[in-house]
Motif scaffolding. Structure first.
Motif, PDB file in Angstrom:
ATOM      1  N   GLY A   9      12.591  15.729   7.745  1.00 15.75           N
ATOM      2  CA  GLY A   9      13.225  17.031   7.592  1.00 15.75           C
ATOM      3  C   GLY A   9      12.314  18.002   6.855  1.00 15.75           C
ATOM      4  N   GLY A  10      12.716  19.269   6.838  1.00 12.90           N
ATOM      5  CA  GLY A  10      11.932  20.258   6.136  1.00 12.90           C
ATOM      6  C   GLY A  10      12.378  21.665   6.455  1.00 12.90           C
ATOM      7  N   LEU A  11      11.558  22.621   6.046  1.00 10.10           N
ATOM      8  CA  LEU A  11      11.824  24.045   6.267  1.00 10.10           C
ATOM      9  C   LEU A  11      10.870  24.554   7.329  1.00 10.10           C
ATOM     10  CD1 LEU A  11      13.046  26.809   5.491  1.00 10.10           C
ATOM     11  CD2 LEU A  11      11.296  26.953   3.694  1.00 10.10           C
ATOM     12  N   VAL A  12      11.440  25.136   8.389  1.00 10.52           N
ATOM     13  CA  VAL A  12      10.631  25.703   9.459  1.00 10.52           C
ATOM     14  C   VAL A  12      11.182  27.072   9.829  1.00 10.52           C
ATOM     15  CG1 VAL A  12       9.960  23.467  10.428  1.00 10.52           C
ATOM     16  CG2 VAL A  12      12.021  24.619  11.270  1.00 10.52           C
ATOM     17  N   GLN A  13      10.395  27.806  10.587  1.00 10.22           N
ATOM     18  CA  GLN A  13      10.846  29.102  11.074  1.00 10.22           C
ATOM     19  C   GLN A  13      11.468  28.952  12.461  1.00 10.22           C
ATOM     20  OE1 GLN A  13       7.413  31.715  10.841  1.00 10.22           O
ATOM     21  NE2 GLN A  13       7.955  32.304   8.739  1.00 10.22           N
ATOM     22  N   ALA A  14      12.286  29.904  12.807  1.00  9.87           N
ATOM     23  CA  ALA A  14      12.931  29.891  14.119  1.00  9.87           C
ATOM     24  C   ALA A  14      11.872  29.808  15.222  1.00  9.87           C
ATOM     25  CB  ALA A  14      13.775  31.140  14.299  1.00  9.87           C
ATOM     26  N   GLY A  15      12.154  28.962  16.200  1.00 13.76           N
ATOM     27  CA  GLY A  15      11.231  28.769  17.306  1.00 13.76           C
ATOM     28  C   GLY A  15      10.287  27.591  17.134  1.00 13.76           C
ATOM     29  N   GLU A  16      10.207  27.092  15.910  1.00 16.42           N
ATOM     30  CA  GLU A  16       9.304  25.975  15.653  1.00 16.42           C
ATOM     31  C   GLU A  16       9.982  24.637  15.963  1.00 16.42           C
ATOM     32  OE1 GLU A  16       6.326  27.930  12.336  1.00 16.42           O
ATOM     33  OE2 GLU A  16       7.895  26.561  11.655  1.00 16.42           O
ATOM     34  N   SER A  17       9.222  23.557  15.757  1.00 11.55           N
ATOM     35  CA  SER A  17       9.701  22.214  16.088  1.00 11.55           C
ATOM     36  C   SER A  17       9.624  21.295  14.883  1.00 11.55           C
ATOM     37  CB  SER A  17       8.865  21.616  17.227  1.00 11.55           C
ATOM     38  OG  SER A  17       8.939  22.413  18.390  1.00 11.55           O
ATOM     39  N   LEU A  18      10.432  20.256  14.904  1.00 14.79           N
ATOM     40  CA  LEU A  18      10.412  19.184  13.913  1.00 14.79           C
ATOM     41  C   LEU A  18      10.719  17.880  14.618  1.00 14.79           C
ATOM     42  CD1 LEU A  18      12.356  20.274  10.679  1.00 14.79           C
ATOM     43  CD2 LEU A  18       9.947  19.608  10.834  1.00 14.79           C
ATOM     44  N   ARG A  19      10.190  16.790  14.088  1.00 11.36           N
ATOM     45  CA  ARG A  19      10.566  15.483  14.586  1.00 11.36           C
ATOM     46  C   ARG A  19      11.127  14.657  13.438  1.00 11.36           C
ATOM     47  NH1 ARG A  19       7.317  10.355  17.225  1.00 11.36           N
ATOM     48  NH2 ARG A  19       6.681  10.076  15.047  1.00 11.36           N
ATOM     49  N   LEU A  20      12.349  14.225  13.590  1.00 10.94           N
ATOM     50  CA  LEU A  20      12.986  13.356  12.619  1.00 10.94           C
ATOM     51  C   LEU A  20      12.769  11.901  13.031  1.00 10.94           C
ATOM     52  CD1 LEU A  20      16.412  15.175  12.101  1.00 10.94           C
ATOM     53  CD2 LEU A  20      14.216  15.577  10.954  1.00 10.94           C
ATOM     54  N   SER A  21      12.633  11.051  12.022  1.00 11.78           N
ATOM     55  CA  SER A  21      12.479   9.619  12.257  1.00 11.78           C
ATOM     56  C   SER A  21      13.566   8.871  11.525  1.00 11.78           C
ATOM     57  CB  SER A  21      11.112   9.140  11.763  1.00 11.78           C
ATOM     58  OG  SER A  21      10.056   9.799  12.435  1.00 11.78           O
ATOM     59  N   CYS A  22      13.953   7.737  12.080  1.00 13.34           N
ATOM     60  CA  CYS A  22      14.956   6.882  11.460  1.00 13.34           C
ATOM     61  C   CYS A  22      14.481   5.443  11.576  1.00 13.34           C
ATOM     62  CB  CYS A  22      16.299   7.054  12.129  1.00 13.34           C
ATOM     63  SG  CYS A  22      17.586   5.946  11.528  1.00 13.34           S
ATOM     64  N   ALA A  23      14.265   4.810  10.429  1.00  7.76           N
ATOM     65  CA  ALA A  23      13.858   3.411  10.383  1.00  7.76           C
ATOM     66  C   ALA A  23      15.093   2.545  10.191  1.00  7.76           C
ATOM     67  CB  ALA A  23      12.865   3.192   9.257  1.00  7.76           C
ATOM     68  N   ALA A  24      15.277   1.574  11.090  1.00  9.82           N
ATOM     69  CA  ALA A  24      16.439   0.691  11.032  1.00  9.82           C
ATOM     70  C   ALA A  24      16.019  -0.696  10.586  1.00  9.82           C
ATOM     71  CB  ALA A  24      17.111   0.626  12.400  1.00  9.82           C
ATOM     72  N   SER A  25      16.855  -1.320   9.770  1.00 13.24           N
ATOM     73  CA  SER A  25      16.601  -2.691   9.338  1.00 13.24           C
ATOM     74  C   SER A  25      17.935  -3.412   9.230  1.00 13.24           C
ATOM     75  CB  SER A  25      15.858  -2.719   7.996  1.00 13.24           C
ATOM     76  OG  SER A  25      16.618  -2.076   6.993  1.00 13.24           O
ATOM     77  N   GLY A  26      17.874  -4.720   9.072  1.00 12.79           N
ATOM     78  CA  GLY A  26      19.098  -5.504   9.008  1.00 12.79           C
ATOM     79  C   GLY A  26      19.482  -6.019  10.378  1.00 12.79           C
ATOM     80  N   ARG A  27      20.781  -6.035  10.666  1.00  4.19           N
ATOM     81  CA  ARG A  27      21.288  -6.612  11.909  1.00  4.19           C
ATOM     82  C   ARG A  27      21.177  -5.606  13.061  1.00  4.19           C
ATOM     83  NH1 ARG A  27      24.409 -11.249  11.061  1.00  4.19           N
ATOM     84  NH2 ARG A  27      25.572 -10.822  12.979  1.00  4.19           N
ATOM     85  N   THR A  28      19.941  -5.179  13.356  1.00  2.00           N
ATOM     86  CA  THR A  28      19.739  -4.150  14.381  1.00  2.00           C
ATOM     87  C   THR A  28      20.116  -4.642  15.765  1.00  2.00           C
ATOM     88  OG1 THR A  28      17.429  -4.802  14.590  1.00  2.00           O
ATOM     89  CG2 THR A  28      17.920  -3.021  13.058  1.00  2.00           C
ATOM     90  N   VAL A  79      14.117   5.164  15.619  1.00  2.00           N
ATOM     91  CA  VAL A  79      14.744   6.171  16.471  1.00  2.00           C
ATOM     92  C   VAL A  79      14.208   7.533  16.039  1.00  2.00           C
ATOM     93  CG1 VAL A  79      16.882   7.262  17.212  1.00  2.00           C
ATOM     94  CG2 VAL A  79      16.800   4.812  16.838  1.00  2.00           C
ATOM     95  N   TYR A  80      13.951   8.388  17.022  1.00  6.53           N
ATOM     96  CA  TYR A  80      13.367   9.692  16.731  1.00  6.53           C
ATOM     97  C   TYR A  80      14.235  10.800  17.316  1.00  6.53           C
ATOM     98  CZ  TYR A  80       9.351   6.628  16.094  1.00  6.53           C
ATOM     99  OH  TYR A  80       8.516   5.621  15.690  1.00  6.53           O
ATOM    100  N   LEU A  81      14.148  11.958  16.707  1.00  2.75           N
ATOM    101  CA  LEU A  81      14.792  13.145  17.265  1.00  2.75           C
ATOM    102  C   LEU A  81      13.767  14.272  17.232  1.00  2.75           C
ATOM    103  CD1 LEU A  81      17.487  14.277  18.378  1.00  2.75           C
ATOM    104  CD2 LEU A  81      17.900  15.192  16.087  1.00  2.75           C
ATOM    105  N   LEU A  82      13.254  14.629  18.404  1.00  2.00           N
ATOM    106  CA  LEU A  82      12.331  15.745  18.523  1.00  2.00           C
ATOM    107  C   LEU A  82      13.146  17.004  18.758  1.00  2.00           C
ATOM    108  CD1 LEU A  82       9.520  16.972  18.786  1.00  2.00           C
ATOM    109  CD2 LEU A  82       9.572  16.350  21.223  1.00  2.00           C
TER     110      LEU A  82
END
Length: 119
Positions: A9-28, A79-82
């Motif tokens: 996550g972070g601060l971006v300007q309108a029109g820009e892009s971000l990629r979120l990541s999610c690391a899973a552990s345990g009983r995946t 898991v990612y969210l672009l």
């Protein structure tokens, strides 16, 4: 149960892009799908996107369709969210989710990552 840790996550300007990541552990292996949700200030948490862990099939909220892409890396349990073409209405805390039940309700949640889009 699955443990989840978001990042990106972070601060971006309108029109820009971000990629979120999610690391899973345990009983995946028990979680047939994973998803992303978000909660804006003063609003309820809402569904953003989900991916079936084994088939790779995806589902999106209408508000993000065509702009956001969810993906998973089974080997890394990630898991990612672009997010492209971000706008101020996308400002929210974004949560990774796992362990859906037969009704599609998710039962494992990460701590969230803040995304802020300035105009």
């Amino acid at each position: 149960q699955v443990q989840l840790l978001e990042s990106g996550g972070g601060l971006v300007q309108a029109g820009e892009s971000l990629r979120l990541s999610c690391a899973a552990s345990g009983r995946t292996g028990d979680s047939y799908a994973m998803g992303w949700f978000r909660q804006a200030p003063g609003k309820d948490r809402e569904f953003v996107a989900a991916v079936h862990w084994y088939s790779g099939n995806t589902e999106y909220a209408d508000s993000v369709k065509g702009r956001f892409t969810i993906s998973r890396d089974k080997a890394k349990n990630m898991v990612y969210l672009l997010m492209n073409s971000l706008n101020p209405e996308d400002t929210a805390i974004y949560y990774c989710a796992a362990d859906p039940d037969v009704n599609g309700a998710f039962h494992s949640w990460g701590q969230g990552t803040q995304v802020t889009v300035s105009s």
